[in-house]
Design a protein around this motif. Structure first.
Motif, short mmCIF file in Angstrom:
data_model
loop_
_atom_site.label_atom_id
_atom_site.label_comp_id
_atom_site.label_asym_id
_atom_site.label_seq_id
_atom_site.Cartn_x
_atom_site.Cartn_y
_atom_site.Cartn_z
N ALA A 207 0.82 -1.19 0.00
CA ALA A 207 0.00 0.00 0.00
C ALA A 207 0.85 1.24 0.00
O ALA A 207 2.05 1.20 0.26
N TRP A 208 0.19 2.35 -0.32
CA TRP A 208 0.76 3.65 -0.03
C TRP A 208 -0.05 4.14 1.14
O TRP A 208 -1.16 4.63 0.97
N HIS B 105 2.62 3.48 -7.60
CA HIS B 105 3.19 2.99 -6.35
C HIS B 105 2.86 1.50 -6.17
O HIS B 105 3.72 0.70 -5.81
N HIS B 109 5.20 -1.99 -6.18
CA HIS B 109 5.21 -3.07 -5.19
C HIS B 109 5.04 -4.42 -5.87
O HIS B 109 5.64 -5.41 -5.48
N GLU B 142 9.56 0.48 0.22
CA GLU B 142 8.68 1.65 0.16
C GLU B 142 9.38 2.82 -0.55
O GLU B 142 8.78 3.53 -1.36
ZN LIG Z 1 4.00 1.07 -0.41
#
Ligand SMILES: [Zn+2]
Lengths: 423, 170
Positions: A207-208, B105, B109, B142
């Protein structure tokens, strides 16, 4: 007269639920009220209000208080020496590529923490680094909080202060409490693992996500040496494997932690500082145990006993199958500071069940231990649940919904076990 | 603050890195940013299914996007919140570029290989004689995802900066 006592208990529950009175104060007042209703004399011997309920009741759980204090001391040491943080850090380093491995590792650390100390201090010990670490590798916040809570609760059958509490409160020998607890542990362990696997089954949450107002609770501590990481095992190995009594087992853990992490010159200071911190941490449960002791003394007064036993015995099912069905259905009553909360009015109920001879002592130990498994994880008003949920950024009620189906199964398992073995 | 400093800050805030030196974190942050750049140079092969939903602004968390079983969920209320925060700081960020960044994003991932990233980071978790056990560096993926999203979205400011602003860390 029995009805009057029950009404008084109901009022006590309402006062606790609505938080008009803190649980400890409510229980102490309840003890006084029950003593008055059951016609105990003000002064006199062991069955008087002043001597029997207040003086002797206050120290009934003295051994428990010392055990809780030592557990809190050891918990503070695990924190201050960096043992707790190092354990979690190692787990993330070794297993970080697989979230399920990290979660199972933090679950295992939580079991160790839960076997040393209870409630919020145990949750903090495992969770301060563990909860954000699990979120960082992709667990949902609610699952991260639930994993720590399920872990400390799976550790609680091995928590020596809890053994002491059951033993003091119900008058059962520690050896009998230990027998019940050892059998309950595998159920809590298996269901806890199931919880973690179900929560991580979908893999990592990629996730962000931005965590808001992260508490800056993380203090930098050095790494503890690898042999110090065995500290949480010391008390339980001594108490379980070598049947050493509870106080020396916990003291041995304290000494092991100090010697493996601290230089000679700093020993005194660290030992004292962590001990005083332990007093602070142990203050709420000790206040509660003073009040529970009074409550136990009150329900054991002859007047209260003759009034309550017929009522409780009439509603307590005799057949093993109904024992399981009825008490499993009553599980919600141990939540929200309800009447079956083991560390509250439930202790008084257990006292009546024992003194009235309604069930064998071991069955009452099993019953209370089963409720403790649910209460320890799912109760949204208990300090560990509130802390873990809020630290993860979710509401305690959501944490309850996530864990209750699993803890109910543990409670049910404990009751089946109790019925099969002791009824 | 530049991306490297922001990335170091992100690592610093990730549990398990409490005792690492600034030098160590800086080197990891650099490696992770480079890995993000490298991923962004690769071609797009997969088709991603994107759905939009409300409900990303929660108590204690702002969830802009998440990835579930091959589907990317973009939370529109979280995008609005981010836009407001950006505007209050005087950054010109369009909703569309924000949405592209959120999707990118998640693509990052999906695409990044945590094992490969850890190999490049070269962190040793344990050593026994000649044997070394590679360790995981929490938070590095991240950083790579943020850099990838920045490259792909054409956002005027870095997602790392937006994240820091949302968390009130800037
Ligand atoms: Zn993330």
């Amino acid at each position: 007269m029995g009805i009057a006592i029950l009404i008084l208990m109901a009022i006590g529950v309402v006062l606790m639920l609505t938080r008009i009175l803190p649980t400890a104060f409510a229980l102490a007042l309840l003890a006084l009220g029950i003593a008055v209703i059951s016609g105990a004399p003000l002064t006199g011997g062991k069955e008087s209000i002043l001597t029997g309920v207040l003086q002797n009741g206050a120290v009934t759980l003295a051994a428990t208080m010392i055990a809780v204090l030592l557990g809190s001391w050891l918990g503070s040491l695990l924190d201050q020496t960096g043992i707790g943080g190092t354990l979690v850090r190692k787990i993330v380093e070794f297993g970080g590529e697989r979230p399920a491995v990290v979660a199972l590792g933090v679950f295992a650390v939580s079991i160790l923490c839960g076997s040393i100390t209870g409630s919020a201090p145990a949750a903090m010990l495992a969770g301060v680094v563990g909860i954000p670490a699990m979120i960082a590798v992709g667990l949902r916040p609610v699952a991260a909080a639930g994993t720590v809570l399920m872990g400390i609760s799976a550790g609680s059958p091995l928590e020596l202060p809890v053994w002491q509490f059951m033993s003091d409160a119900l008058g059962a020998p520690v050896s009998e409490v230990r027998t019940v607890m050892i059998r309950l542990f595998p159920i809590a362990l298996v269901v806890g693992i199931a919880y973690v696997l179900v929560q991580t089954r979908r893999g990592a949450r990629h996730a962000w996500a931005v965590q808001l107002d992260r508490p800056k609770a993380r203090i930098r501590r050095g790494d503890a040496p690898w042999y110090a990481l065995a500290t949480p095992l010391v008390p339980i190995v001594l108490a379980l494997g070598l049947t050493v009594p509870i106080v020396p087992s916990l003291l041995a853990g304290v000494i092991y932690a100090l010697l493996t992490t601290t230089k000679w010159g700093d020993l005194n200071e660290r030992a004292l500082r962590s001990l005083y911190k332990g007093f602070e941490v142990a203050a709420p449960p000790i206040a509660l145990f003073v009040a529970i002791g009074m409550l136990l003394a009150a329900v054991k007064l002859p007047g209260a006993k003759t009034a309550l036993t017929p009522i409780v015995s009439a509603i307590s099912p005799a057949a093993p199958i109904w024992f399981v069905v009825v008490f499993a259905a009553l599980v919600p009553l141990c939540l929200f500071r309800g009447p079956l909360n083991v560390f509250g009015l439930g202790a008084g109920v257990a006292g009546v069940l024992v003194t009235g001879g309604i069930y064998p002592m071991t069955a009452v130990v099993g019953l209370m231990a089963s409720y403790n498994q649910v209460f320890g994880v799912s109760d949204p008003t208990s300090t560990q649940t509130v802390w873990a949920a809020q630290y993860a950024g979710v509401r305690p009620e959501r944490s309850m919904l996530s864990t209750l189906p699993f803890t109910w199964v543990v409670g049910l398992g404990g009751m089946v076990l109790t019925a099969v073995l002791y009824l | 603050m530049n991306d490297l400093e922001l990335a170091v800050g992100l690592l610093r805030d990730t549990p398990t890195h409490e005792n690492r030196t600034g030098e160590q974190l800086r080197s990891w942050a650099q490696t992770a940013l480079e890995y993000g750049d490298e991923l962004a140079e690769g071609p797009d092969v997969e088709t991603i299914h994107v759905i939009e939903r409300e409900g990303g602004v929660r108590k204690g968390e702002v969830l802009l996007a998440e990835h579930q079983r091959g589907t990317v969920i973009v939370y529109t209320d979280a995008l609005r919140r981010t836009e407001e925060v950006a505007r209050s700081r005087g950054w010109s960020v369009t909703r569309e570029s924000l949405r592209r960044a959120a999707v990118a994003h998640e693509v990052a991932h999906h695409r990044l290989d945590v094992r490969e990233l850890n190999r490049r980071l070269g962190h040793t978790a344990a050593r026994l004689g000649p044997f070394r056990l590679r360790g995981h560096v929490a938070g590095a993926d991240e950083i790579a995802a943020h850099r990838f999203a920045h490259r792909r979205s054409g956002l005027a400011v870095s997602p790392l900066l937006l994240t820091a602003a949302l968390a009130g860390r800037d």
